[in-house]
Write a protein that holds these residues in place. Structure first.
Motif, PDB file in Angstrom:
ATOM      1  N   UNK A   1       0.837  -1.206   0.000  1.00 52.58           N
ATOM      2  CA  UNK A   1       0.000   0.000   0.000  1.00 52.58           C
ATOM      3  C   UNK A   1       0.873   1.258   0.000  1.00 52.58           C
ATOM      4  N   UNK A   2       0.530   2.160  -0.921  1.00 53.93           N
ATOM      5  CA  UNK A   2       1.269   3.420  -0.946  1.00 53.93           C
ATOM      6  C   UNK A   2       0.280   4.570  -0.790  1.00 53.93           C
ATOM      7  N   UNK A   3       0.727   5.610  -0.130  1.00 56.60           N
ATOM      8  CA  UNK A   3      -0.116   6.795   0.046  1.00 56.60           C
ATOM      9  C   UNK A   3       0.679   8.016  -0.412  1.00 56.60           C
ATOM     10  N   UNK A   4       0.007   8.872  -1.131  1.00 49.45           N
ATOM     11  CA  UNK A   4       0.612  10.163  -1.470  1.00 49.45           C
ATOM     12  C   UNK A   4      -0.274  11.242  -0.867  1.00 49.45           C
ATOM     13  N   UNK A  52       6.225  22.217  -5.875  1.00 46.24           N
ATOM     14  CA  UNK A  52       6.846  22.796  -7.063  1.00 46.24           C
ATOM     15  C   UNK A  52       7.819  21.825  -7.731  1.00 46.24           C
ATOM     16  N   UNK A  53       8.406  20.956  -6.892  1.00 46.77           N
ATOM     17  CA  UNK A  53       9.398  20.017  -7.438  1.00 46.77           C
ATOM     18  C   UNK A  53       8.798  18.653  -7.741  1.00 46.77           C
ATOM     19  N   UNK A  54       7.513  18.529  -7.534  1.00 47.10           N
ATOM     20  CA  UNK A  54       6.893  17.220  -7.666  1.00 47.10           C
ATOM     21  C   UNK A  54       6.812  16.828  -9.136  1.00 47.10           C
ATOM     22  N   UNK A  55       7.368  15.719  -9.460  1.00 49.44           N
ATOM     23  CA  UNK A  55       7.410  15.313 -10.857  1.00 49.44           C
ATOM     24  C   UNK A  55       6.152  14.638 -11.343  1.00 49.44           C
ATOM     25  N   UNK A  56       5.163  14.463 -10.449  1.00 51.29           N
ATOM     26  CA  UNK A  56       3.950  13.744 -10.838  1.00 51.29           C
ATOM     27  C   UNK A  56       4.130  12.261 -10.609  1.00 51.29           C
ATOM     28  N   UNK A  57       3.045  11.549 -10.819  1.00 54.34           N
ATOM     29  CA  UNK A  57       3.058  10.116 -10.526  1.00 54.34           C
ATOM     30  C   UNK A  57       3.096   9.348 -11.841  1.00 54.34           C
ATOM     31  N   UNK A  58       3.982   8.402 -11.941  1.00 49.57           N
ATOM     32  CA  UNK A  58       3.982   7.572 -13.147  1.00 49.57           C
ATOM     33  C   UNK A  58       3.312   6.229 -12.858  1.00 49.57           C
ATOM     34  N   UNK A  59       3.494   5.737 -11.652  1.00 45.92           N
ATOM     35  CA  UNK A  59       2.935   4.428 -11.302  1.00 45.92           C
ATOM     36  C   UNK A  59       1.788   4.612 -10.298  1.00 45.92           C
ATOM     37  N   UNK A  60       0.562   4.447 -10.748  1.00 48.08           N
ATOM     38  CA  UNK A  60      -0.616   4.717  -9.915  1.00 48.08           C
ATOM     39  C   UNK A  60      -1.140   3.457  -9.234  1.00 48.08           C
TER      40      UNK A  60
END
Ligand code: NIG
Ligand code: FE
Length: 410
Positions: A1-4, A52-60
Motif C-alpha cells: 500500500x502506498x499513500x501520497x 513545485x518540485x513534484x514530478x507527478x506520478x507515473x505508477x498509480x
C-alpha cells in the motif's frame, strides 16, 4: 500500500536527518515545509518535497492519494507516560475531591492506587485487555502513534504480570508503537502495610526478574514520593532494573521535592516525570542532561496542583517532553492535543515548543527517536492531518477539541 499526500499547507517536524531530541532554545524550532507532498510506502515515510518540485506520478497502482489542501501534516503524538491499563474509573474520588479532600487524603483512606489495585486483581485478564484496547483505540484516533504504558495497579507478582501480559497483547494488536514499563513500586499494597521492606524485596527479588526474564517490560518505574517510596528505595529499584536491562523512567517530585532528581540523572534515568515541585538543584541537574524532563499537565489540571515550571527548565537547557499520564486517579484523559494546549496555556510554552515536546522529545523519552517523532524518510509513517487552518498554532489554540481530521498509523 502506498499513500501520497499532496498540497500540504505545511509539513511540520520535517528533517532529512533528525536529531534524537531537542533541548532549551532548540525546542522553539519546528521546521515546516510549505506547499509540500509526502509519500508513504510500506508503512514508512518514503519521501517528501515541495509541490513545485513534484514530478507527478507515473505508477498509480496501489496508490491512495490524499489531497491535504489547506491542512498541516505533522508527526503523530508520542505519549511517553500513561497508565492506560486499569480496571475501573474512580469518579467517586473525583466527587470527594470536589467536596474538599486532597488526593493524598483519599489515598490514606484506602482510595487511590490501592482502590485501583483491588479492582484490578478481581478482573479477568481478558476483561482487562478489552477495556485497555478500547482506551487505546480512543487515543490512537485522537492522534497518538506511540505510547508508553505502565503496570502498577497489580501490586502482587501475579497481578503485575497480568498487567504486563495485557500490555504485551496490546503491542501485538495495535498499530501504535507501545513501550511497557514495570511499576510494581507504585504503592505498598495493604497486605504489606506493616512490612514495607518485604514488599520492596519482593519487587527486587521476584517481580523485576519475572518481568525482565519473560520479556514483559522495557523500563522500570517507581513512585518516588512521601508516603510511597523513598529516594533510597527508588535508587535501589532502578539499580536492580538496570541489572536486568531495564532503564528507568521515574515518577518524582509530584507533590514534594525529594532530592532524587540529581541522583536519577547521574544514574542514567531515561526520564523523570511529573516535576510539579522543583528546586534549583533539580533544574541544574537536568540542564544539558540526557534525562528527559516529562511534564504531565493533564494531571496538574485535574488535581489542581502546580504545573511543571517548564520555562525554567528550558531556560536551563533541559529537554522537555509532554505526556498525558492517562490514569483513573489523577488524569483520566489520554488527549495529547489537550496536553499540548495546556503546555501553551498554563506552562507558557510556544506552540512549536509544545508540539516538539509531544512528538520528537516524547519519542526520545521512549527511546524510539530513530523511528518516530519527526517526518524523516525511513521513519514509521505515523502522522496527523489537521483540519484546514491558517497556522499550526491553531492546534493548541483549539483546546479541548483536537483540530485533527485524520490519523495515519503506518
Ligand atoms: O502519575 N502519581 C502516581 N501515579 C499516577 C496516579 C495513580 C492513580 O491515582 O491511580 C500519576 O499521577
Ligand atoms: Fe503517572
Amino acid at each position: 500500500m502506498r499513500i501520497l499526500i499532496k498540497n500540504i499547507r505545511g509539513l511540520a517536524g520535517v528533517y532529512e536527518e533528525a536529531p534524537a531530541l531537542l533541548r532549551g532554545t532548540e525546542m522553539n524550532r519546528l521546521p515546516v515545509l510549505e506547499n509540500a507532498f509526502l509519500a508513504i510506502e510500506n508503512g514508512k515515510i518514503a519521501m517528501y518535497g515541495s509541490m513545485d518540485d513534484w514530478g507527478g506520478i507515473t505508477d498509480w497502482r496501489n496508490l491512495e492519494v490524499i489531497d491535504a489542501d489547506g491542512r498541516f501534516v505533522l508527526p503523530a503524538w508520542c505519549d511517553s507516560h500513561s497508565h492506560l491499563v486499569f480496571a475501573a474509573s474512580r469518579e467517586k474520588e473525583f466527587e470527594d475531591r470536589i467536596a474538599g479532600l486532597s488526593y493524598e487524603e483519599i489515598a490514606r483512606r484506602g482510595g487511590g492506587i490501592l482502590n485501583s489495585a483491588e479492582r484490578l486483581r478481581k478482573l479477568s485478564e481478558e476483561e482487562l485487555f478489552e477495556g485497555a484496547l478500547n482506551r487505546l483505540h480512543q487515543v490512537t484516533e485522537s492522534g497518538t502513534g506511540a505510547i508508553e504504558i505502565k503496570s502498577g495497579y497489580g501490586l502482587s507478582t501475579e497481578a503485575e504480570m497480568k498487567m504486563l501480559r495485557v500490555i504485551k497483547r496490546l503491542k501485538e494488536e495495535s498499530k501504535a508503537t507501545i513501550k511497557a514499563t514495570f511499576l510494581g513500586a507504585h504503592a505498598v499494597p495493604s497486605e504489606y502495610k506493616d512490612k514495607r521492606r518485604a514488599y520492596v524485596d519482593l519487587i527486587l527479588e521476584e517481580m523485576i526478574p519475572a518481568a525482565a526474564e519473560n520479556g514483559l517490560a522495557d523500563y522500570v518505574d517507581v513512585f518516588c514520593e512521601k508516603g510511597y517510596f523513598s529516594v533510597e528505595e527508588t535508587l535501589e529499584i532502578a539499580e536492580r532494573g538496570s541489572e536486568y536491562g531495564l532503564k528507568s523512567k521515574i515518577h518524582v517530585n509530584q507533590f514534594n521535592a525529594t532530592a532524587a532528581i540529581p541522583k536519577l540523572v547521574a544514574a542514567g534515568a531515561v526520564s523523570v516525570d511529573h516535576l510539579e515541585v522543583l528546586e534549583a538543584a533539580d533544574i541544574s541537574a537536568l540542564s544539558g542532561a540526557k534525562t528527559i524532563a516529562t511534564a504531565l499537565p493533564l494531571c496538574s489540571l485535574f488535581l489542581g496542583i502546580p504545573y511543571t515550571p517548564v520555562r525554567d527548565l528550558l531556560a536551563q537547557n533541559a529537554a522537555v517532553a509532554l505526556a498525558t499520564d492517562y490514569n483513573p486517579g489523577s488524569a483520566p484523559s489520554g488527549n495529547m492535543a489537550m496536553a499540548v494546549s495546556l503546555g501553551c496555556i498554563k506552562m507558557g510554552m510556544t506552540p512549536a515548543e509544545a508540539i516538539n515536546a509531544a512528538t520528537i522529545n516524547g519519542a526520545a523519552a521512549m527511546e524510539i527517536s530513530d523511528s518516530h517523532g519527526t517526518v524523516t524518510p525511513g521513519k514509521k509513517a505515523n502522522l496527523i492531518i489537521t483540519e484546514p487552518c491558517e497556522s499550526l498554532a491553531f492546534l493548541p489554540y483549539s483546546f479541548g477539541r483536537p483540530a485533527i481530521e485524520r490519523v495515519i498509523l503506518g
